[in-house]
Design a protein around this motif. Structure first.
Motif, PDB file in Angstrom:
ATOM      1  N   ARG A 141      -3.286  10.615  -5.233  1.00 35.09           N
ATOM      2  CA  ARG A 141      -2.016   9.994  -4.829  1.00 35.09           C
ATOM      3  C   ARG A 141      -2.156   9.287  -3.494  1.00 35.09           C
ATOM      4  O   ARG A 141      -1.636   8.190  -3.297  1.00 35.09           O
ATOM      5  CB  ARG A 141      -0.907  11.051  -4.764  1.00 35.09           C
ATOM      6  N   ALA A 142      -2.882   9.929  -2.566  1.00 38.46           N
ATOM      7  CA  ALA A 142      -3.086   9.330  -1.242  1.00 38.46           C
ATOM      8  C   ALA A 142      -3.892   8.038  -1.360  1.00 38.46           C
ATOM      9  O   ALA A 142      -3.608   7.047  -0.671  1.00 38.46           O
ATOM     10  CB  ALA A 142      -3.778  10.325  -0.318  1.00 38.46           C
ATOM     11  N   GLN A 143      -4.867   8.028  -2.246  1.00 35.94           N
ATOM     12  CA  GLN A 143      -5.668   6.811  -2.438  1.00 35.94           C
ATOM     13  C   GLN A 143      -4.822   5.703  -3.045  1.00 35.94           C
ATOM     14  O   GLN A 143      -4.880   4.556  -2.603  1.00 35.94           O
ATOM     15  CB  GLN A 143      -6.884   7.089  -3.322  1.00 35.94           C
ATOM     16  N   ALA A 144      -4.036   6.031  -4.060  1.00 38.69           N
ATOM     17  CA  ALA A 144      -3.182   5.019  -4.699  1.00 38.69           C
ATOM     18  C   ALA A 144      -2.198   4.425  -3.696  1.00 38.69           C
ATOM     19  O   ALA A 144      -1.953   3.214  -3.696  1.00 38.69           O
ATOM     20  CB  ALA A 144      -2.434   5.637  -5.878  1.00 38.69           C
ATOM     21  N   LEU A 145      -1.660   5.254  -2.825  1.00 42.19           N
ATOM     22  CA  LEU A 145      -0.728   4.787  -1.799  1.00 42.19           C
ATOM     23  C   LEU A 145      -1.429   3.848  -0.809  1.00 42.19           C
ATOM     24  O   LEU A 145      -0.836   2.876  -0.331  1.00 42.19           O
ATOM     25  CB  LEU A 145      -0.138   5.999  -1.068  1.00 42.19           C
TER      26      LEU A 145
ATOM     27  N   GLU B 253      -4.318   1.983  -1.302  1.00 42.14           N
ATOM     28  CA  GLU B 253      -5.032   0.802  -1.817  1.00 42.14           C
ATOM     29  C   GLU B 253      -4.413  -0.519  -1.363  1.00 42.14           C
ATOM     30  O   GLU B 253      -5.145  -1.400  -0.898  1.00 42.14           O
ATOM     31  CB  GLU B 253      -5.131   0.851  -3.346  1.00 42.14           C
ATOM     32  N   PRO B 254      -3.086  -0.707  -1.472  1.00 44.03           N
ATOM     33  CA  PRO B 254      -2.512  -1.985  -1.011  1.00 44.03           C
ATOM     34  C   PRO B 254      -2.715  -2.219   0.493  1.00 44.03           C
ATOM     35  O   PRO B 254      -2.912  -3.357   0.928  1.00 44.03           O
ATOM     36  CB  PRO B 254      -1.023  -1.860  -1.341  1.00 44.03           C
ATOM     37  N   VAL B 255      -2.681  -1.155   1.268  1.00 42.18           N
ATOM     38  CA  VAL B 255      -2.910  -1.279   2.718  1.00 42.18           C
ATOM     39  C   VAL B 255      -4.334  -1.752   2.966  1.00 42.18           C
ATOM     40  O   VAL B 255      -4.572  -2.680   3.744  1.00 42.18           O
ATOM     41  CB  VAL B 255      -2.654   0.072   3.434  1.00 42.18           C
TER      42      VAL B 255
ATOM     43  N   ALA C  56     -11.975  -1.797   1.859  1.00 38.99           N
ATOM     44  CA  ALA C  56     -12.089  -1.077   0.591  1.00 38.99           C
ATOM     45  C   ALA C  56     -12.104   0.414   0.922  1.00 38.99           C
ATOM     46  O   ALA C  56     -12.663   0.820   1.937  1.00 38.99           O
ATOM     47  CB  ALA C  56     -13.370  -1.455  -0.131  1.00 38.99           C
ATOM     48  N   ILE C  57     -11.468   1.197   0.078  1.00 36.73           N
ATOM     49  CA  ILE C  57     -11.508   2.645   0.265  1.00 36.73           C
ATOM     50  C   ILE C  57     -12.717   3.165  -0.506  1.00 36.73           C
ATOM     51  O   ILE C  57     -12.779   3.048  -1.729  1.00 36.73           O
ATOM     52  CB  ILE C  57     -10.212   3.321  -0.219  1.00 36.73           C
TER      53      ILE C  57
ATOM     54  N   ALA D  87      -6.298   0.423  12.730  1.00 40.01           N
ATOM     55  CA  ALA D  87      -5.291  -0.402  12.031  1.00 40.01           C
ATOM     56  C   ALA D  87      -4.900   0.248  10.707  1.00 40.01           C
ATOM     57  O   ALA D  87      -3.716   0.323  10.361  1.00 40.01           O
ATOM     58  CB  ALA D  87      -5.833  -1.806  11.797  1.00 40.01           C
ATOM     59  N   PHE D  88      -5.879   0.749   9.959  1.00 36.55           N
ATOM     60  CA  PHE D  88      -5.601   1.405   8.685  1.00 36.55           C
ATOM     61  C   PHE D  88      -4.760   2.663   8.914  1.00 36.55           C
ATOM     62  O   PHE D  88      -3.765   2.888   8.223  1.00 36.55           O
ATOM     63  CB  PHE D  88      -6.913   1.751   7.975  1.00 36.55           C
ATOM     64  N   SER D  89      -5.133   3.457   9.902  1.00 39.48           N
ATOM     65  CA  SER D  89      -4.415   4.693  10.206  1.00 39.48           C
ATOM     66  C   SER D  89      -2.958   4.408  10.582  1.00 39.48           C
ATOM     67  O   SER D  89      -2.037   5.086  10.106  1.00 39.48           O
ATOM     68  CB  SER D  89      -5.114   5.434  11.345  1.00 39.48           C
ATOM     69  N   ARG D  90      -2.751   3.399  11.409  1.00 41.17           N
ATOM     70  CA  ARG D  90      -1.387   3.042  11.826  1.00 41.17           C
ATOM     71  C   ARG D  90      -0.516   2.604  10.654  1.00 41.17           C
ATOM     72  O   ARG D  90       0.681   2.873  10.636  1.00 41.17           O
ATOM     73  CB  ARG D  90      -1.421   1.929  12.864  1.00 41.17           C
ATOM     74  N   GLU D  91      -1.119   1.936   9.689  1.00 40.95           N
ATOM     75  CA  GLU D  91      -0.334   1.462   8.543  1.00 40.95           C
ATOM     76  C   GLU D  91      -0.099   2.551   7.500  1.00 40.95           C
ATOM     77  O   GLU D  91       0.957   2.598   6.882  1.00 40.95           O
ATOM     78  CB  GLU D  91      -1.006   0.246   7.896  1.00 40.95           C
ATOM     79  N   ILE D  92      -1.083   3.433   7.299  1.00 43.37           N
ATOM     80  CA  ILE D  92      -0.940   4.426   6.235  1.00 43.37           C
ATOM     81  C   ILE D  92      -0.112   5.628   6.689  1.00 43.37           C
ATOM     82  O   ILE D  92       0.595   6.245   5.880  1.00 43.37           O
ATOM     83  CB  ILE D  92      -2.320   4.872   5.672  1.00 43.37           C
ATOM     84  N   ASP D  93      -0.143   5.963   7.950  1.00 42.72           N
ATOM     85  CA  ASP D  93       0.563   7.156   8.444  1.00 42.72           C
ATOM     86  C   ASP D  93       2.058   7.150   8.096  1.00 42.72           C
ATOM     87  O   ASP D  93       2.554   8.127   7.519  1.00 42.72           O
ATOM     88  CB  ASP D  93       0.330   7.312   9.951  1.00 42.72           C
ATOM     89  N   PRO D  94       2.813   6.085   8.389  1.00 42.89           N
ATOM     90  CA  PRO D  94       4.238   6.123   8.032  1.00 42.89           C
ATOM     91  C   PRO D  94       4.480   6.129   6.518  1.00 42.89           C
ATOM     92  O   PRO D  94       5.463   6.707   6.049  1.00 42.89           O
ATOM     93  CB  PRO D  94       4.821   4.867   8.679  1.00 42.89           C
ATOM     94  N   LEU D  95       3.582   5.524   5.753  1.00 49.05           N
ATOM     95  CA  LEU D  95       3.727   5.548   4.296  1.00 49.05           C
ATOM     96  C   LEU D  95       3.539   6.963   3.751  1.00 49.05           C
ATOM     97  O   LEU D  95       4.256   7.391   2.835  1.00 49.05           O
ATOM     98  CB  LEU D  95       2.738   4.591   3.639  1.00 49.05           C
TER      99      LEU D  95
END
Length: 155
Positions: free
Chosen positions: A10-14, A16-18, A25-26, A57-65
């Motif tokens: 689920r975390a990966q699917a969330l 991927e767009p980020v 790439a993850i 940058a990735f961490s900042r974008e994925i954390d609130p999601l």
């Protein structure tokens, strides 16, 4: 174990767009318990490698999601990093991306008196890994391997 894999999926699917938006790439996502703590780890990659700025940058974008989706019950630490030079190979896509490279296979049980084999990755199909070693071509069932990693003899 299935619950941890489900969380990682689920975390990966969330994410991927980020990753795509950031040109990344993850490589792998894992959710693990180490001691008393839980960790959600994203291993990100890009052509030419990732920088600390990419990880930030990735961490900042994925954390609130992740906070908004709220599907992880336990408190956890979020970690974002590169898969590293000696990255672990675990999916067909990993094996395809690393074909022709030197890899190290650590077996669960010894074969021909050895638990570890190093060779050039020649192929991967139907759960079988084919290496060209100093002793010739060898095949290993992926399920017989504790792990498979890219091998860098300069380290």
């Amino acid at each position: 174990m299935a619950a941890k894999q489900s969380i990682a999926s689920r975390a990966q699917a969330l994410a991927e767009p980020v990753a795509q938006r950031l040109g990344l790439a993850i490589w792998e996502t894992e959710y693990v318990k180490e001691g008393a703590s839980y960790f959600l780890r994203y291993y990100i990659d890009r052509e030419g490698g990732v920088t600390i700025d990419d990880c930030e940058a990735f961490s900042r974008e994925i954390d609130p999601l992740l906070d908004e989706a709220d599907f992880i019950q336990e408190s956890y630490y979020l970690e974002v990093s590169s898969p590293g030079v000696e990255r672990r190979l675990s999916t067909p896509a990993h094996f395809a991306a690393c074909q022709g490279q030197m890899v190290r296979v650590r077996l669960i049980r010894a074969q021909d008196g050895r638990k570890e084999w190093i060779g050039r990755l020649q192929g991967y199909a139907d759960g079988w890994i084919t290496l060209e070693t100093d002793e010739g071509s060898r095949q290993f069932e992926q399920s017989a391997a504790a792990w498979v990693r890219v091998y860098d003899d300069t380290l």
